[in-house]
Design a protein around this motif. Structure first.
Motif, PDB file in Angstrom:
ATOM      1  N   VAL A 155       0.814  -1.221   0.000  1.00  0.00           N
ATOM      2  CA  VAL A 155       0.000   0.000   0.000  1.00  0.00           C
ATOM      3  C   VAL A 155       0.849   1.274   0.000  1.00  0.00           C
ATOM      4  N   PRO A 156       1.856   1.404   0.894  1.00  0.00           N
ATOM      5  CA  PRO A 156       2.666   2.635   0.839  1.00  0.00           C
ATOM      6  C   PRO A 156       3.373   2.817  -0.501  1.00  0.00           C
ATOM      7  N   ALA A 157       3.816   1.694  -1.095  1.00  0.00           N
ATOM      8  CA  ALA A 157       4.459   1.804  -2.408  1.00  0.00           C
ATOM      9  C   ALA A 157       3.486   2.366  -3.430  1.00  0.00           C
ATOM     10  N   GLY A 158       2.237   1.870  -3.418  1.00  0.00           N
ATOM     11  CA  GLY A 158       1.228   2.403  -4.339  1.00  0.00           C
ATOM     12  C   GLY A 158       0.911   3.854  -4.038  1.00  0.00           C
ATOM     13  N   ALA A 159       0.847   4.200  -2.736  1.00  0.00           N
ATOM     14  CA  ALA A 159       0.554   5.583  -2.365  1.00  0.00           C
ATOM     15  C   ALA A 159       1.662   6.524  -2.822  1.00  0.00           C
ATOM     16  N   LEU A 160       2.917   6.084  -2.688  1.00  0.00           N
ATOM     17  CA  LEU A 160       4.041   6.918  -3.144  1.00  0.00           C
ATOM     18  C   LEU A 160       3.991   7.114  -4.657  1.00  0.00           C
ATOM     19  N   ILE A 161       3.627   6.057  -5.366  1.00  0.00           N
ATOM     20  CA  ILE A 161       3.509   6.178  -6.830  1.00  0.00           C
ATOM     21  C   ILE A 161       2.393   7.152  -7.178  1.00  0.00           C
ATOM     22  N   ALA A 162       1.252   7.053  -6.469  1.00  0.00           N
ATOM     23  CA  ALA A 162       0.145   7.983  -6.716  1.00  0.00           C
ATOM     24  C   ALA A 162       0.568   9.413  -6.414  1.00  0.00           C
ATOM     25  N   LEU A 163       1.317   9.604  -5.308  1.00  0.00           N
ATOM     26  CA  LEU A 163       1.815  10.947  -4.979  1.00  0.00           C
ATOM     27  C   LEU A 163       2.764  11.462  -6.055  1.00  0.00           C
ATOM     28  N   ALA A 173       9.830  13.658  -0.669  1.00  0.00           N
ATOM     29  CA  ALA A 173       9.850  14.231   0.676  1.00  0.00           C
ATOM     30  C   ALA A 173       9.344  13.233   1.712  1.00  0.00           C
ATOM     31  N   LEU A 174       8.373  12.395   1.310  1.00  0.00           N
ATOM     32  CA  LEU A 174       7.766  11.478   2.264  1.00  0.00           C
ATOM     33  C   LEU A 174       8.576  10.191   2.443  1.00  0.00           C
ATOM     34  N   LEU A 175       9.393   9.831   1.433  1.00  0.00           N
ATOM     35  CA  LEU A 175      10.120   8.563   1.481  1.00  0.00           C
ATOM     36  C   LEU A 175      11.014   8.425   2.719  1.00  0.00           C
ATOM     37  N   ALA A 290      -3.678  15.642  -1.520  1.00  0.00           N
ATOM     38  CA  ALA A 290      -2.275  15.239  -1.445  1.00  0.00           C
ATOM     39  C   ALA A 290      -1.850  14.993   0.005  1.00  0.00           C
ATOM     40  N   VAL A 291      -2.290  15.877   0.916  1.00  0.00           N
ATOM     41  CA  VAL A 291      -1.934  15.713   2.326  1.00  0.00           C
ATOM     42  C   VAL A 291      -2.589  14.458   2.908  1.00  0.00           C
ATOM     43  N   VAL A 292      -3.845  14.242   2.571  1.00  0.00           N
ATOM     44  CA  VAL A 292      -4.550  13.058   3.061  1.00  0.00           C
ATOM     45  C   VAL A 292      -3.904  11.783   2.521  1.00  0.00           C
ATOM     46  N   LEU A 293      -3.551  11.785   1.224  1.00  0.00           N
ATOM     47  CA  LEU A 293      -2.905  10.605   0.637  1.00  0.00           C
ATOM     48  C   LEU A 293      -1.579  10.320   1.335  1.00  0.00           C
ATOM     49  N   ALA A 294      -0.822  11.367   1.612  1.00  0.00           N
ATOM     50  CA  ALA A 294       0.458  11.188   2.301  1.00  0.00           C
ATOM     51  C   ALA A 294       0.251  10.624   3.703  1.00  0.00           C
ATOM     52  N   ALA A 295      -0.746  11.179   4.421  1.00  0.00           N
ATOM     53  CA  ALA A 295      -0.997  10.726   5.788  1.00  0.00           C
ATOM     54  C   ALA A 295      -1.451   9.274   5.810  1.00  0.00           C
ATOM     55  N   PHE A 296      -2.339   8.920   4.886  1.00  0.00           N
ATOM     56  CA  PHE A 296      -2.861   7.550   4.890  1.00  0.00           C
ATOM     57  C   PHE A 296      -1.852   6.539   4.359  1.00  0.00           C
ATOM     58  N   SER A 297      -0.862   6.989   3.613  1.00  0.00           N
ATOM     59  CA  SER A 297       0.164   6.056   3.157  1.00  0.00           C
ATOM     60  C   SER A 297       1.014   5.552   4.321  1.00  0.00           C
ATOM     61  N   LEU A 298       0.996   6.314   5.429  1.00  0.00           N
ATOM     62  CA  LEU A 298       1.747   5.908   6.616  1.00  0.00           C
ATOM     63  C   LEU A 298       0.984   4.877   7.460  1.00  0.00           C
TER      64      LEU A 298
END
Length: 587
Positions: A155-163, A173-175, A290-298
């Motif tokens: 899931v985080p990998a997919g979220a990072l790709i989406a970001l 920045a999130l990695l 974008a902020v929500v996607l970043a938060a939920f990727s964690l």
């Protein structure tokens, strides 16, 4: 990027990896559980991001009519958001419970492989703790770790790709935050393992102390040792409390670090997103998404880190279970077992020597004698002469150190264990009865026995009368360790249990020691009536029992010093006549 989250429980992999072999046969259900877990995160992120998009558009003046489609999709996501986590939980627990059933069977098999020496070296309470509590703890690994672990990788990998599609700067920045978050358990791995080991060890020790207290309650009350035993329990309780406190403190550090990094991740996403919006690279209505996607990727990584805080205890439990399962067969099965369907029951000891441990002296040395079919041989001697050792070696609870024991000319080591159990019935001095009915206790060696056969064996053992007087007769529950019955009653039941098996070889280890003189005479007569069909080895101290044997083998300090008929040995000076004279003088 997809590899970062998988490091969360890496420190525990060596201990937990062998457990994955237990998943064979359950992989399809586990795969469905994992897919359901991934779907749960995907639907959760999708709904959160969609909601954030709708909020962003509303804030930038979007027409409410244009938002209806988004709200319809949010409403449609309710069903999968309910079904997916439910399905993951159900399937993961189905796998976990099935694996635990299999694992408990393997633990029992490990007990069966242990020699009496292995059991004597371990406290029964500790073994019980491993068989019950440690195995039960592994449910956390199978039901709550495997699926979240895969989700934390995917899931985080997919979220990072989406970001990255939104803006690569957000992913970059999130990695580092994701990497730091995933590595939290590794920072404290050694302390976590030490704390987990200490908690499980102290829990096992406390359980062992409690079992000791329960088993020895009669002696504790008789000697007024209640306060001393209570002090030992309090000491163990304080030690367990201290171990759990150290574990909790470390877990608190992990929790604080996790929360700090999650907050940092959201802050980084917000700052970077705001900078991108200010520069015109990111539309204002996409900033909340974008902020929500970043938060939920964690979130998936956080879930694994949360589980990993207690994974040290699970890892310690896994290590204890693994060590138990690794116990080797104390008396190995023969590669090509001898056929024993029609062998005679002549028992032979040929130059047998044995010691219980390398540092201990020989318990028996160069012992040789035979017992012919239908013959009763009494092993006699002072305490420690090696009598019970001979019985245990015949039962193959241990293997001889030198020489050989044979049945019908076949070395015991060439006879399959199951065949050996059918050939020999054993009546110990210390009788163990299970907390089941009297009838089921008697059926222990012959589960298919009919009620009539049970009653016939009980009559031969002079047990039928007292059994009928019990509240529910043969259906009466014996109580734990048979504590609802007297010592003599337990002894009679043990003899009945042995006779019921119909085994052609009978071993009686002080079988009448708990009986009065009249009961001993009656039972001895009954055993004699059935011994014509059996090869019988009797270990006894009482002269009245010894004199009923066809032949005596006198042991002294682990060696055979005399053999012969009872009357012949009594008639001449020697070790046996001296033993009898000493006993008579003492009485």
């Amino acid at each position: 990027m997809s590899h970062a989250p998988t490091t969360a429980p890496a420190g525990y992999t060596p201990r937990l990896l062998p457990l994955l072999r237990l998943l064979r046969g359950h992989r399809r259900i586990l795969a469905l559980a994992v897919l359901s877990g991934i779907a749960t995160h995907v639907f959760t992120i999708a709904s959160a991001v969609l909601g954030a998009i709708l909020v962003g558009r509303a804030l930038t003046g979007a027409n409410p009519t244009g938002l209806r489609g988004g709200f319809a999709v949010l409403l449609a996501l309710v069903i999968p958001l309910v079904v997916a986590p439910w399905l993951e939980t159900q399937l993961a627990h189905v796998v976990a419970f099935r694996v635990l059933v299999d694992l408990r069977g393997r633990v029992y098999d490990a007990f069966a492989r242990m020699s009496p020496g292995d059991l004597l070296a371990r406290r029964s309470g500790e073994l019980g703790s491993t068989a019950i509590s440690d195995v039960e703890l592994l449910e956390t690994f199978f039901a709550h770790t495997l699926s979240p672990l895969v989700s934390a990788a995917v899931v985080p990998a997919g979220a990072l790709i989406a970001l990255a599609f939104v803006d690569p700067a957000l992913s970059l920045a999130l990695l580092p935050v994701l990497l730091a978050l995933a590595s939290i358990p590794i920072w404290l791995r050694r302390r976590a393992e030490a704390h987990g080991d200490a908690v499980r060890a102290e829990a096992g020790a406390l359980n062992a102390e409690a079992v000791d207290a329960l088993q020895g309650l009669r002696e504790i009350l008789a000697f007024g040792a209640g306060e001393a035993q209570a002090a030992r329990l309090r000491h163990r309780g304080r030690a367990l409390d201290a171990a759990r406190t150290r574990h909790s403190r470390r877990a608190g550090v992990e929790l604080a670090a996790t929360d700090a990094l999650v907050t940092l991740g959201v802050l980084v996403a917000l700052l970077v997103g705001s900078a991108l919006t200010a520069s015109g690279r990111l539309p204002v209505d996409l900033l909340p998404a974008a902020v929500v996607l970043a938060a939920f990727s964690l979130a998936p990584v956080t879930a694994v880190v949360d589980v990993a805080r207690d994974l040290s205890i699970v890892s310690a439990a896994a290590a204890r279970v693994r060590d138990l399962l690794a116990v080797e067969q104390a008396v190995p099965e023969p590669g090509h077992p001898a056929r024993v369907e029609h062998i005679d029951t002549r028992v032979g000891f040929d130059q047998v020597s044995f010691r219980y441990a390398p540092a201990l002296p020989q318990a028996v040395q160069d012992i040789s004698f035979t017992i012919e079919p239908g013959e009763t041989v009494a092993l006699v001697g002072h305490s420690g002469a090696g009598k019970s050792t001979c019985a245990h070696l015949l039962l193959r609870l241990w293997d001889v150190g030198a020489g050989a024991i044979t049945i019908g000319g076949h070395d015991l080591r060439t006879i399959a264990r199951e065949d050996l159990r059918r050939l020999i019935a054993y009546v110990p001095q210390d009788v163990h009865l299970f907390n089941i009915s009297i009838a089921d206790n008697l059926r222990l060696g012959r589960p298919e026995a009919t009620q009539a056969e049970i009653e016939k064996a009980a009559e031969l053992a002079h047990a039928h009368g007292f059994i009928q007087d019990l509240p529910d007769g043969y259906d009466t529950i014996a109580g734990e360790l048979g504590n609802l019955l007297s010592g003599g009653q337990r002894q009679r039941l043990a003899i009945a249990r042995a006779l019921l098996t119909g085994a052609p070889i009978l071993v009686l280890d002080e079988a009448v020691s708990n009986l009065d003189a009249q009961s001993e005479r009656e039972l001895t007569t009954a055993i004699q009536a059935t011994s014509a069909e059996r090869t019988t080895l009797v270990i006894a101290h009482r002269l009245s029992t010894i004199r009923t044997a066809d032949r005596i083998v006198m042991l002294d300090h682990g060696r055979v010093v005399e053999t012969g008929r009872p009357d012949d040995l009594l008639a001449r000076p020697g070790a046996f006549s001296e033993l009898v004279r000493t006993q008579l003088a003492a009485s």
